[in-house]
Design a protein around this motif. Structure first.
Motif, PDB file in Angstrom:
ATOM      1  N   UNK A 115      -8.202  -8.053   4.111  1.00  0.00           N
ATOM      2  CA  UNK A 115      -6.909  -8.542   4.621  1.00  0.00           C
ATOM      3  C   UNK A 115      -6.036  -9.055   3.473  1.00  0.00           C
ATOM      4  N   UNK A 116      -6.636  -9.833   2.583  1.00  0.00           N
ATOM      5  CA  UNK A 116      -5.866 -10.428   1.479  1.00  0.00           C
ATOM      6  C   UNK A 116      -5.385  -9.337   0.515  1.00  0.00           C
ATOM      7  N   UNK A 117      -6.250  -8.360   0.228  1.00  0.00           N
ATOM      8  CA  UNK A 117      -5.862  -7.302  -0.714  1.00  0.00           C
ATOM      9  C   UNK A 117      -4.672  -6.499  -0.172  1.00  0.00           C
ATOM     10  N   UNK A 118      -4.712  -6.118   1.100  1.00  0.00           N
ATOM     11  CA  UNK A 118      -3.578  -5.376   1.672  1.00  0.00           C
ATOM     12  C   UNK A 118      -2.336  -6.265   1.757  1.00  0.00           C
ATOM     13  N   UNK A 119      -2.539  -7.530   2.112  1.00  0.00           N
ATOM     14  CA  UNK A 119      -1.400  -8.451   2.213  1.00  0.00           C
ATOM     15  C   UNK A 119      -0.704  -8.623   0.869  1.00  0.00           C
ATOM     16  N   UNK A 120      -1.490  -8.828  -0.186  1.00  0.00           N
ATOM     17  CA  UNK A 120      -0.907  -9.018  -1.519  1.00  0.00           C
ATOM     18  C   UNK A 120      -0.201  -7.753  -1.992  1.00  0.00           C
ATOM     19  N   UNK A 121      -0.823  -6.614  -1.738  1.00  0.00           N
ATOM     20  CA  UNK A 121      -0.216  -5.354  -2.159  1.00  0.00           C
ATOM     21  C   UNK A 121       1.110  -5.136  -1.426  1.00  0.00           C
ATOM     22  N   UNK A 122       1.124  -5.376  -0.125  1.00  0.00           N
ATOM     23  CA  UNK A 122       2.359  -5.219   0.646  1.00  0.00           C
ATOM     24  C   UNK A 122       3.437  -6.198   0.185  1.00  0.00           C
ATOM     25  N   UNK A 123       2.996  -7.340  -0.379  1.00  0.00           N
ATOM     26  CA  UNK A 123       3.962  -8.339  -0.863  1.00  0.00           C
ATOM     27  C   UNK A 123       4.452  -8.014  -2.282  1.00  0.00           C
ATOM     28  N   UNK A 124       3.966  -6.897  -2.834  1.00  0.00           N
ATOM     29  CA  UNK A 124       4.483  -6.450  -4.126  1.00  0.00           C
ATOM     30  C   UNK A 124       3.609  -6.801  -5.314  1.00  0.00           C
ATOM     31  N   UNK A 125       2.425  -7.371  -5.063  1.00  0.00           N
ATOM     32  CA  UNK A 125       1.533  -7.717  -6.173  1.00  0.00           C
ATOM     33  C   UNK A 125       0.707  -6.503  -6.591  1.00  0.00           C
ATOM     34  N   UNK A 126       0.285  -6.520  -7.830  1.00  0.00           N
ATOM     35  CA  UNK A 126      -0.673  -5.515  -8.288  1.00  0.00           C
ATOM     36  C   UNK A 126      -2.065  -6.137  -8.169  1.00  0.00           C
ATOM     37  N   UNK A 142      -0.467  -0.947  12.481  1.00  0.00           N
ATOM     38  CA  UNK A 142      -0.784  -0.206  11.250  1.00  0.00           C
ATOM     39  C   UNK A 142      -1.573  -1.070  10.269  1.00  0.00           C
ATOM     40  N   UNK A 143      -1.209  -2.351  10.166  1.00  0.00           N
ATOM     41  CA  UNK A 143      -1.894  -3.217   9.196  1.00  0.00           C
ATOM     42  C   UNK A 143      -3.344  -3.460   9.609  1.00  0.00           C
ATOM     43  N   UNK A 144      -3.566  -3.760  10.880  1.00  0.00           N
ATOM     44  CA  UNK A 144      -4.934  -3.988  11.361  1.00  0.00           C
ATOM     45  C   UNK A 144      -5.781  -2.728  11.161  1.00  0.00           C
ATOM     46  N   UNK A 145      -5.172  -1.558  11.376  1.00  0.00           N
ATOM     47  CA  UNK A 145      -5.911  -0.300  11.191  1.00  0.00           C
ATOM     48  C   UNK A 145      -6.289  -0.124   9.724  1.00  0.00           C
ATOM     49  N   UNK A 146      -5.357  -0.456   8.810  1.00  0.00           N
ATOM     50  CA  UNK A 146      -5.674  -0.328   7.378  1.00  0.00           C
ATOM     51  C   UNK A 146      -6.757  -1.318   6.974  1.00  0.00           C
ATOM     52  N   UNK A 147      -6.649  -2.551   7.461  1.00  0.00           N
ATOM     53  CA  UNK A 147      -7.646  -3.573   7.119  1.00  0.00           C
ATOM     54  C   UNK A 147      -8.987  -3.230   7.753  1.00  0.00           C
ATOM     55  N   UNK A 148      -8.933  -2.613   8.931  1.00  0.00           N
ATOM     56  CA  UNK A 148     -10.169  -2.246   9.617  1.00  0.00           C
ATOM     57  C   UNK A 148     -10.713  -3.375  10.462  1.00  0.00           C
ATOM     58  N   UNK A 149      -9.861  -4.311  10.834  1.00  0.00           N
ATOM     59  CA  UNK A 149     -10.323  -5.439  11.643  1.00  0.00           C
ATOM     60  C   UNK A 149      -9.154  -6.034  12.420  1.00  0.00           C
ATOM     61  N   UNK A 150      -9.469  -6.470  13.630  1.00  0.00           N
ATOM     62  CA  UNK A 150      -8.490  -7.119  14.508  1.00  0.00           C
ATOM     63  C   UNK A 150      -8.910  -8.569  14.688  1.00  0.00           C
TER      64      UNK A 150
END
Ligand code: NAP
Length: 266
Positions: free
Chosen positions: A131-142, A76-84
């Motif tokens: 990748x960083x934007x989704x990672x930070x958001x999933x970690x609870x950052x705005x 799911x994360x790779x699909x959201x980021x759009x890259x493997x």
């Protein structure tokens, strides 16, 4: 012997082979990590061939990260980021993952940077920025995204919950109250330049630069001089490799050995 590797073009300067092989040696694993440079239109054939030859896992880098998404079953994360950037070939079906997000998050957490509830600014909206934007958001950052091409920042922000996209000129305003800054542009790699005005940096920031050549970029130097906590790009590179290693081998990665090997070559 197990074989893992990296598919990209070019891959000649990659630090992944020594980093992964140091980990195999440390754990006594009978494994090798090999680089492959297929033609730009040969990724599908390369992945099929790797699977047929019993290769267990592959990292994927420029120019193949987006194309790989279509050729494997992405999580799911790779699909959201759009890259493997990591392919697991050990099962019946090739699966695709993106360890750049976890690489950035683990790099920050390793330096005691709190992310849950943090105000984070990501500069750049290419592969690393996504990748960083989704990672930070999933970690609870705005998350705020700033990019040279503002439409790309806005498109990314539309996909990341609660995020906003901006032009680079907004950086001083965005950073005034921010806790975390990540440079995910390539600025600083070729030249002694920073994508962020030095005056916008301050002592309450933690700054991660995805660029790892050079290790101390202009941005990190400016950040250090402003009293900010700094995290260099080798930490992100290390942890994206650690994540791939652990997925492929099922073993806990010898992080210190991998880190020393990486840094001895930078
Ligand atoms: P990419 O997809 O090509 O994206 C490049 C980004 O840099 C885009 O946002 C682009 O903005 C921006 N940019 C390029 N030149 C610029 C300039 N002169 N001024 C302002 N912005 C500029 O590349 P990527 O894969 O995301 O990689 C970006 C950087 O992260 C590279 O240095 C790469 O080595 C590094 N990286 C490090 C790790 C790690 O593990 N440490 C992992 C992945 C990537 P536009 O959209 O306006 O073109």
């Amino acid at each position: 012997m197990q074989v893992y590797g990296l598919v990209g073009n070019p891959v000649g300067h990659s630090l992944s082979p020594p980093m992964h092989e140091a980990a195999y040696d440390e754990l006594g694993l009978d494994a090798r990590y090999v680089t492959f440079e297929p033609d730009p239109d040969a990724l599908a054939a390369a992945l099929r061939g790797a699977d047929a030859l019993g290769i267990r896992g592959l990292n994927v880098t420029i120019p193949f990260k987006r194309d790989a998404l279509e050729l494997v079953e992405p999580d799911a994360l790779a699909a959201r980021i759009g890259a493997v950037n990591t392919v697991d070939l050990s099962g019946a079906e090739a699966t695709g993952h993106n360890t750049d997000a976890a690489g950035a998050i683990r790099a920050l957490r390793d330096h005691d940077v709190a992310l849950d509830g943090a105000d984070a600014v990501v500069v750049g909206a290419g592969g690393a920025g996504r990748a960083v934007a989704f990672g930070l958001s999933d970690a609870g950052a705005s998350v705020s995204v700033a990019n040279r091409t503002v439409v790309t920042a806005r498109d990314l922000a539309d996909e990341v919950p609660g995020a906003a996209g901006h032009d680079l000129v907004a950086l001083p305003d965005l950073l005034a109250d921010a806790d975390v800054l990540v440079n995910a542009t390539s600025v600083g790699m070729e030249e002694d330049a920073s994508p962020v005005p030095a005056e916008a940096l301050h002592g309450d920031l933690a700054v991660l630069d995805a660029v790892y050549r050079p290790l101390e970029t202009r941005l990190l130097r400016d950040a250090r001089e402003a009293g900010a906590r700094t995290v260099d790009g080798a930490w992100m590179l290390l942890y994206q490799g650690v994540e791939a290693f652990e997925r492929w081998t099922g073993e806990r990665a010898p992080v210190d050995v991998m880190n020393e090997t990486l840094r001895s070559r930078l």
